[in-house]
Design a protein around this motif. Structure first.
Motif, PDB file in Angstrom:
ATOM      1  N   VAL A  34       0.992  -1.292  -0.024  1.00 44.16           N
ATOM      2  CA  VAL A  34       0.018  -0.164  -0.063  1.00 44.16           C
ATOM      3  C   VAL A  34       1.082   1.271  -0.063  1.00 44.16           C
ATOM      4  CG1 VAL A  34      -1.823   1.175   1.275  1.00 44.16           C
ATOM      5  CG2 VAL A  34      -1.627  -1.323   1.253  1.00 44.16           C
ATOM      6  N   ASP A  35       1.214   1.898  -1.066  1.00 45.59           N
ATOM      7  CA  ASP A  35       1.953   3.006  -1.428  1.00 45.59           C
ATOM      8  C   ASP A  35       1.300   4.204  -0.691  1.00 45.59           C
ATOM      9  OD1 ASP A  35       2.821   0.783  -3.168  1.00 45.59           O
ATOM     10  OD2 ASP A  35       4.070   2.345  -4.117  1.00 45.59           O
ATOM     11  N   THR A  36       1.956   4.777   0.243  1.00 46.86           N
ATOM     12  CA  THR A  36       1.068   5.967   0.989  1.00 46.86           C
ATOM     13  C   THR A  36       1.985   7.505   1.290  1.00 46.86           C
ATOM     14  OG1 THR A  36      -0.070   4.102   2.012  1.00 46.86           O
ATOM     15  CG2 THR A  36      -0.126   6.513   2.943  1.00 46.86           C
ATOM     16  N   ALA A  93       7.469   4.327  -5.201  1.00 46.94           N
ATOM     17  CA  ALA A  93       6.024   3.734  -5.702  1.00 46.94           C
ATOM     18  C   ALA A  93       6.348   3.188  -7.243  1.00 46.94           C
ATOM     19  CB  ALA A  93       5.225   5.083  -5.932  1.00 46.94           C
ATOM     20  N   CYS A  94       5.871   2.344  -7.722  1.00 52.51           N
ATOM     21  CA  CYS A  94       6.013   1.663  -9.273  1.00 52.51           C
ATOM     22  C   CYS A  94       5.394   3.264  -9.966  1.00 52.51           C
ATOM     23  CB  CYS A  94       5.448   0.616  -9.475  1.00 52.51           C
ATOM     24  SG  CYS A  94       3.605   0.335  -9.429  1.00 52.51           S
ATOM     25  N   SER A  95       6.007   3.263 -11.303  1.00 51.24           N
ATOM     26  CA  SER A  95       5.509   4.231 -12.425  1.00 51.24           C
ATOM     27  C   SER A  95       5.782   3.134 -13.870  1.00 51.24           C
ATOM     28  CB  SER A  95       6.189   5.464 -12.150  1.00 51.24           C
ATOM     29  OG  SER A  95       7.617   5.183 -12.868  1.00 51.24           O
ATOM     30  N   ALA A 112       0.042   2.028 -12.931  1.00 47.10           N
ATOM     31  CA  ALA A 112       1.176   1.995 -11.898  1.00 47.10           C
ATOM     32  C   ALA A 112       0.923   3.151 -10.901  1.00 47.10           C
ATOM     33  CB  ALA A 112       2.621   2.342 -12.511  1.00 47.10           C
ATOM     34  N   CYS A 113       1.225   2.965  -9.721  1.00 44.58           N
ATOM     35  CA  CYS A 113       1.138   3.549  -8.388  1.00 44.58           C
ATOM     36  C   CYS A 113       1.129   5.161  -8.707  1.00 44.58           C
ATOM     37  CB  CYS A 113       1.816   3.153  -7.391  1.00 44.58           C
ATOM     38  SG  CYS A 113       1.311   1.684  -6.480  1.00 44.58           S
ATOM     39  N   ARG A 114       2.075   5.570  -9.511  1.00 43.34           N
ATOM     40  CA  ARG A 114       2.167   7.021  -9.597  1.00 43.34           C
ATOM     41  C   ARG A 114       0.980   7.625 -10.684  1.00 43.34           C
ATOM     42  NH1 ARG A 114       8.574   8.146 -10.319  1.00 43.34           N
ATOM     43  NH2 ARG A 114       8.999   5.882  -9.426  1.00 43.34           N
ATOM     44  N   ASN A 176      -3.379   1.474  -3.737  1.00 44.12           N
ATOM     45  CA  ASN A 176      -3.103   0.101  -3.627  1.00 44.12           C
ATOM     46  C   ASN A 176      -2.612  -0.711  -4.899  1.00 44.12           C
ATOM     47  OD1 ASN A 176      -3.367  -2.248  -2.464  1.00 44.12           O
ATOM     48  ND2 ASN A 176      -5.288  -2.555  -2.955  1.00 44.12           N
ATOM     49  N   CYS A 177      -1.274  -0.957  -4.614  1.00 45.36           N
ATOM     50  CA  CYS A 177      -0.321  -1.026  -5.782  1.00 45.36           C
ATOM     51  C   CYS A 177      -0.834  -2.326  -6.846  1.00 45.36           C
ATOM     52  CB  CYS A 177       1.032  -1.625  -5.362  1.00 45.36           C
ATOM     53  SG  CYS A 177       2.116  -2.050  -6.377  1.00 45.36           S
ATOM     54  N   PRO A 178      -0.757  -1.984  -8.087  1.00 48.36           N
ATOM     55  CA  PRO A 178      -1.309  -3.084  -9.100  1.00 48.36           C
ATOM     56  C   PRO A 178      -0.096  -3.856  -9.539  1.00 48.36           C
ATOM     57  CG  PRO A 178      -0.993  -0.892 -10.015  1.00 48.36           C
ATOM     58  CD  PRO A 178      -0.610  -0.551  -8.655  1.00 48.36           C
ATOM     59  N   GLN A 179       0.984  -3.815  -9.221  1.00 44.89           N
ATOM     60  CA  GLN A 179       2.317  -4.024  -9.683  1.00 44.89           C
ATOM     61  C   GLN A 179       2.229  -5.714  -9.600  1.00 44.89           C
ATOM     62  OE1 GLN A 179       5.069  -4.470 -11.653  1.00 44.89           O
ATOM     63  NE2 GLN A 179       5.763  -2.593 -10.463  1.00 44.89           N
ATOM     64  N   VAL A 180       2.313  -6.397 -10.887  1.00 40.16           N
ATOM     65  CA  VAL A 180       2.567  -7.786 -11.226  1.00 40.16           C
ATOM     66  C   VAL A 180       3.650  -8.370 -11.489  1.00 40.16           C
ATOM     67  CG1 VAL A 180      -0.060  -8.038 -11.747  1.00 40.16           C
ATOM     68  CG2 VAL A 180       1.455  -7.557 -13.489  1.00 40.16           C
TER      69      VAL A 180
HETATM   70 ZN    ZN Z   1       2.907   0.232  -7.077  1.00 42.39          ZN
END
Ligand code: ZN
Lengths: 198, 206
Positions: A34-36, A93-95, A112-114, A176-180
């Protein structure tokens, strides 16, 4: 209770949490990053600073007792409860752009989170310049004595939570990170629950 | 261009793509807290992205310093030390903020920095505890970065935030470089992620 909501992976939230309010983030299914980001709600340039926070506690990982500091050295929030035990603040955070560098150009159009930060931050005036290095709750990023850093399988489990108490009026920006493409979400992004008392 | 930054001072300058910037410690315990902003004045040095894409918790030769938007800002082409701290941030420093202000930047641009010449040891304990290494920087140590796009470089010579010693002066030397290959023969090996960032940067803006 002032807040009880579920955030799906790839979605986010912008919360207004008043001073002394308590915000709990529940990892419903385990191993979900959870990127915050945290901002002084009266001055968004006075925002969370990962490296000032690390410096003040002289330790990399965040857990109960960690004081989240701003670029001006103000205490924004304190982690007051933590059943996971360890959270990251150096992984960022992922971008879409960093995904290309790490995993290849086929990831350029994965959400991505950004993207989420920019989407939810906009209505508070939080744009690219205001995005900084975030906290990754429940994410396991071991940093070792030989100077290595990696993303590892999570330490979290279904139902584990972290609770923060606001030290001043805050804006809390959540993705809420979608990284796979790495194990930060256990290869399977899942929803989290936000609970608030203020 | 050669310049000596006195102890406890701040300095900034543009560094054009392809040039190198060499920082040299002029006394023991030197520290050069460095912020970098890219050609478009928005794309800043991003320490987390730099670290995670190169699986490192320190800056050393053979690493590419990456921006918020996945481009190469600079390559560490040579370094006398294999550990430059990047986990503690720049010291709270009014002079550094004034250098930012000269170029139109403000508090929103205070991002993670590299603290060249300084080492903060990581302990393999439950919290990854940190302790400053007081015997790391030596007079004459140097580090050379090659600009991969037009940069603004900001350097503070304030003492490292965890140091108890006096600050030290730093020499800066900016030179035209003819080096264009990502990896120098016999030089430090770049990871695939670093090469990808360099290639993308050269295709787009360098
Ligand atoms: Zn992310």
């Amino acid at each position: 209770m002032s807040l009880d909501t579920v955030v799906e992976p790839g979605d986010g939230a912008l919360l207004t949490v008043p001073a002394n309010g308590r915000l709990r983030i529940v990892d419903l299914h385990g191993n979900q990053a959870v990127d915050t980001l945290f901002y002084d709600s009266h001055d968004i340039d006075n925002r969370y600073s990962a490296f000032d926070t690390i410096r003040a506690q002289r330790a990399v990982y965040l857990t109960t007792g960690s004081r989240l500091l701003s670029t001006s050295g103000d205490e924004l929030a304190v982690i007051t409860d933590d059943t996971c035990g360890r959270h990251d603040t150096v992984g960022g955070a992922c971008s879409q752009e960093s995904n290309v560098i790490r995993y290849g150009v086929h990831t350029r159009h994965q959400h991505a989170c950004r993207q989420t930060f920019l989407t939810y931050g906009a209505r508070a005036g939080i744009g690219q310049r205001q995005l900084t290095h975030n906290v990754n709750f429940f994410m396991n990023v071991p940093v070792t004595s030989v100077g290595d850093l990696r993303f590892d399988d999570g330490l979290s489990a279904p139902g584990r939570y972290v609770e923060l108490t606001a030290s001043r009026d805050l804006l809390v920006l959540i993705s809420n990170c979608p990284q796979v493409n790495n194990p930060c979400n256990g290869w399977n992004p899942t929803p989290v629950q936000l609970l608030g008392w203020w | 261009m050669k310049h000596e930054i006195p102890a406890a001072a701040a300095w900034s300058a543009p560094v054009r793509a392809g040039r190198t910037i060499t920082l040299t410690a002029l006394a023991d315990n030197a520290n050069a807290s460095t912020l970098i902003i890219g050609a478009d004045r928005l794309d800043r040095l991003n320490i987390p992205d730099t670290l995670k894409s190169q699986m490192s918790a320190r800056i050393r030769a053979g690493m590419v310093l990456m921006s918020d938007r996945g481009l190469a800002l600079a390559t560490v082409v040579a370094s006398g030390s294999d550990w430059h701290d990047c986990l503690i941030g720049a010291p709270p420093d009014r002079l550094l903020q004034l250098e930012l202000a000269k170029h139109g930047f403000g508090a929103a641009d205070l991002h993670g920095s590299v603290n060249f010449f300084s080492k903060v040891r990581v302990t393999d304990d439950a919290r990854a505890s940190l302790t400053f290494d007081p015997d790391h920087a030596r007079t004459g140590d140097s580090v050379t970065l090659r600009a991969e796009q037009d940069l603004l470089v900001f350097v503070s010579t304030a003492a490292h935030p965890l140091s108890t010693t006096e600050p030290a002066p730093i020499a800066v030397h900016i030179e035209t470089s003819v080096q264009t290959e990502p990896a120098e023969p016999g030089g430090p090996e770049l990871r695939a992620e670093a090469v990808r960032a360099l290639e993308l940067t050269r295709e787009l803006i360098a």
